[in-house]
Design a protein around this motif. Structure first.
Motif, PDB file in Angstrom:
ATOM      1  N   ALA A   1      17.917 -49.110  -9.035  1.00  0.00           N
ATOM      2  CA  ALA A   1      18.097 -48.683 -10.414  1.00  0.00           C
ATOM      3  C   ALA A   1      18.871 -47.313 -10.270  1.00  0.00           C
ATOM      4  O   ALA A   1      19.327 -47.003 -11.178  1.00  0.00           O
ATOM      5  CB  ALA A   1      16.746 -48.596 -11.117  1.00  0.00           C
ATOM      6  N   THR A   2      18.618 -46.591  -9.019  1.00  0.00           N
ATOM      7  CA  THR A   2      19.115 -45.041  -9.173  1.00  0.00           C
ATOM      8  C   THR A   2      20.236 -45.194  -8.056  1.00  0.00           C
ATOM      9  O   THR A   2      20.826 -44.385  -8.296  1.00  0.00           O
ATOM     10  CB  THR A   2      18.006 -44.209  -8.646  1.00  0.00           C
ATOM     11  OG1 THR A   2      17.414 -44.532  -7.284  1.00  0.00           O
ATOM     12  CG2 THR A   2      16.978 -44.380  -9.707  1.00  0.00           C
ATOM     13  N   GLY A   3      20.318 -46.176  -7.222  1.00  0.00           N
ATOM     14  CA  GLY A   3      21.327 -46.166  -6.270  1.00  0.00           C
ATOM     15  C   GLY A   3      20.762 -45.222  -4.959  1.00  0.00           C
ATOM     16  O   GLY A   3      21.319 -45.412  -3.839  1.00  0.00           O
ATOM     17  N   ALA A   4      19.354 -44.837  -4.790  1.00  0.00           N
ATOM     18  CA  ALA A   4      18.694 -44.488  -3.608  1.00  0.00           C
ATOM     19  C   ALA A   4      18.622 -45.285  -2.655  1.00  0.00           C
ATOM     20  O   ALA A   4      18.377 -46.865  -2.960  1.00  0.00           O
ATOM     21  CB  ALA A   4      17.401 -43.737  -3.903  1.00  0.00           C
ATOM     22  N   PHE A   5      18.749 -44.992  -1.341  1.00  0.00           N
ATOM     23  CA  PHE A   5      18.526 -46.004  -0.148  1.00  0.00           C
ATOM     24  C   PHE A   5      18.170 -45.364   0.830  1.00  0.00           C
ATOM     25  O   PHE A   5      18.563 -44.074   1.258  1.00  0.00           O
ATOM     26  CB  PHE A   5      19.991 -46.835  -0.052  1.00  0.00           C
ATOM     27  CG  PHE A   5      20.843 -46.134   0.475  1.00  0.00           C
ATOM     28  CD1 PHE A   5      21.316 -46.203   1.949  1.00  0.00           C
ATOM     29  CD2 PHE A   5      21.787 -45.401   0.045  1.00  0.00           C
ATOM     30  CE1 PHE A   5      22.333 -45.680   2.580  1.00  0.00           C
ATOM     31  CE2 PHE A   5      22.805 -44.716   0.634  1.00  0.00           C
ATOM     32  CZ  PHE A   5      23.145 -44.945   1.629  1.00  0.00           C
ATOM     33  N   SER A   6      17.860 -46.195   2.239  1.00  0.00           N
ATOM     34  CA  SER A   6      17.640 -45.542   3.335  1.00  0.00           C
ATOM     35  C   SER A   6      18.289 -46.749   4.335  1.00  0.00           C
ATOM     36  O   SER A   6      17.999 -47.869   4.004  1.00  0.00           O
ATOM     37  CB  SER A   6      16.254 -45.086   3.761  1.00  0.00           C
ATOM     38  OG  SER A   6      15.377 -46.327   3.688  1.00  0.00           O
ATOM     39  N   ALA A   7      18.830 -46.458   5.368  1.00  0.00           N
ATOM     40  CA  ALA A   7      19.360 -47.457   6.284  1.00  0.00           C
ATOM     41  C   ALA A   7      19.352 -46.888   7.677  1.00  0.00           C
ATOM     42  O   ALA A   7      19.502 -45.649   7.964  1.00  0.00           O
ATOM     43  CB  ALA A   7      21.126 -47.605   5.830  1.00  0.00           C
ATOM     44  N   THR A   8      19.397 -48.054   8.670  1.00  0.00           N
ATOM     45  CA  THR A   8      19.410 -47.684   9.926  1.00  0.00           C
ATOM     46  C   THR A   8      20.729 -47.532  10.443  1.00  0.00           C
ATOM     47  O   THR A   8      21.464 -48.602  10.038  1.00  0.00           O
ATOM     48  CB  THR A   8      18.507 -48.553  10.837  1.00  0.00           C
ATOM     49  OG1 THR A   8      17.381 -48.240  10.608  1.00  0.00           O
ATOM     50  CG2 THR A   8      18.676 -48.420  12.473  1.00  0.00           C
ATOM     51  N   LEU A   9      21.110 -46.589  11.136  1.00  0.00           N
ATOM     52  CA  LEU A   9      22.792 -46.875  11.917  1.00  0.00           C
ATOM     53  C   LEU A   9      22.657 -47.227  13.314  1.00  0.00           C
ATOM     54  O   LEU A   9      21.764 -46.610  14.099  1.00  0.00           O
ATOM     55  CB  LEU A   9      23.439 -45.467  11.840  1.00  0.00           C
ATOM     56  CG  LEU A   9      23.495 -44.766  10.094  1.00  0.00           C
ATOM     57  CD1 LEU A   9      24.166 -43.482  10.148  1.00  0.00           C
ATOM     58  CD2 LEU A   9      24.014 -45.774   9.227  1.00  0.00           C
ATOM     59  N   GLN A  10      23.203 -48.251  13.666  1.00  0.00           N
ATOM     60  CA  GLN A  10      22.878 -48.914  14.991  1.00  0.00           C
ATOM     61  C   GLN A  10      24.007 -47.725  15.942  1.00  0.00           C
ATOM     62  O   GLN A  10      25.029 -48.734  16.159  1.00  0.00           O
ATOM     63  CB  GLN A  10      23.220 -50.315  14.996  1.00  0.00           C
ATOM     64  CG  GLN A  10      22.134 -50.869  14.290  1.00  0.00           C
ATOM     65  CD  GLN A  10      22.429 -52.491  13.811  1.00  0.00           C
ATOM     66  OE1 GLN A  10      23.194 -53.236  14.525  1.00  0.00           O
ATOM     67  NE2 GLN A  10      21.794 -53.082  12.944  1.00  0.00           N
ATOM     68  N   VAL A  11      23.568 -46.706  16.377  1.00  0.00           N
ATOM     69  CA  VAL A  11      24.535 -46.018  16.991  1.00  0.00           C
ATOM     70  C   VAL A  11      23.631 -45.600  18.320  1.00  0.00           C
ATOM     71  O   VAL A  11      22.554 -45.781  18.244  1.00  0.00           O
ATOM     72  CB  VAL A  11      25.006 -44.703  16.367  1.00  0.00           C
ATOM     73  CG1 VAL A  11      25.780 -45.213  15.387  1.00  0.00           C
ATOM     74  CG2 VAL A  11      23.863 -44.118  15.802  1.00  0.00           C
ATOM     75  N   PRO A  12      24.266 -44.976  19.364  1.00  0.00           N
ATOM     76  CA  PRO A  12      23.699 -44.687  20.507  1.00  0.00           C
ATOM     77  C   PRO A  12      22.423 -43.724  20.045  1.00  0.00           C
ATOM     78  O   PRO A  12      22.580 -42.757  19.564  1.00  0.00           O
ATOM     79  CB  PRO A  12      24.896 -43.948  21.367  1.00  0.00           C
ATOM     80  CG  PRO A  12      25.983 -44.698  21.003  1.00  0.00           C
ATOM     81  CD  PRO A  12      25.889 -44.974  19.587  1.00  0.00           C
ATOM     82  N   GLY A  13      21.299 -43.997  20.489  1.00  0.00           N
ATOM     83  CA  GLY A  13      20.180 -43.204  20.428  1.00  0.00           C
ATOM     84  C   GLY A  13      19.605 -43.581  18.852  1.00  0.00           C
ATOM     85  O   GLY A  13      18.589 -43.163  18.434  1.00  0.00           O
ATOM     86  N   TRP A  14      20.163 -44.255  18.047  1.00  0.00           N
ATOM     87  CA  TRP A  14      19.934 -44.820  16.644  1.00  0.00           C
ATOM     88  C   TRP A  14      19.736 -43.417  15.860  1.00  0.00           C
ATOM     89  O   TRP A  14      19.612 -42.435  16.193  1.00  0.00           O
ATOM     90  CB  TRP A  14      18.528 -45.546  16.689  1.00  0.00           C
ATOM     91  CG  TRP A  14      18.710 -47.038  17.247  1.00  0.00           C
ATOM     92  CD1 TRP A  14      18.395 -47.167  18.778  1.00  0.00           C
ATOM     93  CD2 TRP A  14      18.983 -47.957  16.729  1.00  0.00           C
ATOM     94  NE1 TRP A  14      18.523 -48.370  18.901  1.00  0.00           N
ATOM     95  CE2 TRP A  14      18.913 -49.195  17.739  1.00  0.00           C
ATOM     96  CE3 TRP A  14      19.175 -48.548  15.408  1.00  0.00           C
ATOM     97  CZ2 TRP A  14      18.960 -50.375  17.492  1.00  0.00           C
ATOM     98  CZ3 TRP A  14      19.275 -49.760  15.131  1.00  0.00           C
ATOM     99  CH2 TRP A  14      19.206 -50.591  16.372  1.00  0.00           C
ATOM    100  N   ALA A  15      20.013 -43.731  14.518  1.00  0.00           N
ATOM    101  CA  ALA A  15      20.039 -42.891  13.592  1.00  0.00           C
ATOM    102  C   ALA A  15      19.662 -43.248  12.184  1.00  0.00           C
ATOM    103  O   ALA A  15      19.858 -44.633  11.969  1.00  0.00           O
ATOM    104  CB  ALA A  15      21.353 -42.032  13.413  1.00  0.00           C
TER     105      ALA A  15
END
Length: 309
Positions: free
Chosen positions: A235-249
């Motif tokens: 509804a607002t466009g808020a989100f969280s996501a995991t970035l699959q990069v070295p060390g993770w982010a």
């Protein structure tokens, strides 16, 4: 000496078969704590079952779960019994769950990475006044002690599982197969709520919307980037996501003039050992990027510049 016990693989096959039309029983259980300082969990459970899917389960606090012709009822937290949809499937789990003994045991005993290899022939035992066969199963590499399992001779039902060295036990204290079960057993006359079903439906809809949402995440990372959406609010466009990069982010955004969704408070960022959070505001959004260690200014600028819808 085997006492005439059938081979273990034959017993596993009998576990997979439906050994009785109906059943009523009681069990006791003890689950050790996760550490020496934690108390063990102990209790009793009573159940009624009609194959293949009807259940009534009660514990020391009352009715815990009912699955009947009119749908599923489950006790949720401190709330009253909650009515779920007709097709809802609830996996109770835990040592006091009788479904694991009657209908869910066989999978683990055919998994070569779990308890599946007998250390010797079975022996005759009596559990809940019934003739059974007990086997000792070798522990898989990730477990320390063998498992002792007793299987009902007549129905193939698991009557007892125990790891004495760890103090773990689940055992039928009564088991009656093929009995007549009174009408109304798989229903409920008392009050029920529906707010849990509404929460589940809302969560399902949110997940569906998130799966279709175009999520703006960095398209560039020093070593390449892939992502997995964890949570959000379409509804607002808020989100969280995991970035699959070295060390993770992890990366998240929400409206700059608001707060992160309340249900994020215990989840953002999640426990991946992030040691630093970069924060910035842009185009009406507040952004946060959780990383193991601070990115160099040039890399951070390039990451931010690569974010696009």
């Amino acid at each position: 000496m085997s006492d005439g016990a059938p081979p273990w693989n034959h017993v596993v096959g009998r576990m997979a078969a439906v050994g009785c039309r109906t059943a009523r029983g009681e069990l006791r259980f003890r689950e050790p704590g996760g550490s020496p300082d934690d108390d063990a969990t102990e209790g009793t459970t009573r159940f009624w079952h009609a194959a293949p899917h009807l259940w009534r389960i009660e514990d020391d606090d009352g009715v815990r779960y009912v699955r009947g012709p009119d749908g599923t009822l489950v006790r949720s937290g401190g709330r009253a019994m909650q009515r779920l949809s007709r097709n809802a499937v609830v996996h109770l789990g835990g040592p006091g769950d009788p479904t694991l003994l009657l209908t869910g045991a066989v999978e683990r005993f055919t998994d070569r990475d779990d308890f599946s290899v007998p250390l010797g022939p079975g022996r005759a035992v009596v559990v809940a006044g019934r003739r059974a066969w007990e086997y000792v199963l070798a522990p898989p590499p990730h477990k320390r002690h063998p498992l002792r399992i007793a299987v009902d001779d007549e129905t193939g039902t698991v009557l007892r599982m125990a790891v004495p060295e760890a103090g773990a036990l689940v055992e039928m204290t009564a088991f009656e197969p093929d009995i007549e079960i009174p009408d109304g057993t798989f229903g409920r006359d008392g009050p029920v709520g529906t707010d849990l079903a509404a929460e589940i439906a809302a969560d399902d809809e949110r997940r569906r919307a998130l799966s279709e949402m175009r999520v703006p995440v960095p398209r560039w990372w020093p070593d390449g980037v892939a992502r997995q959406v964890l949570d959000g609010d379409p509804a607002t466009g808020a989100f969280s996501a995991t970035l699959q990069v070295p060390g993770w982010a992890e990366i998240a955004r929400w409206p700059a003039d608001g707060e992160p969704p309340p249900h994020w408070l215990d989840r953002w960022p999640s426990a991946h050992g992030h040691g630093h959070v970069h924060r910035w505001d842009a185009d009406g959004w507040h952004w946060e990027l959780a990383v193991p260690g601070p990115l160099p200014d040039a890399d951070l600028a390039r990451v931010v510049a690569s974010i696009g819808d």
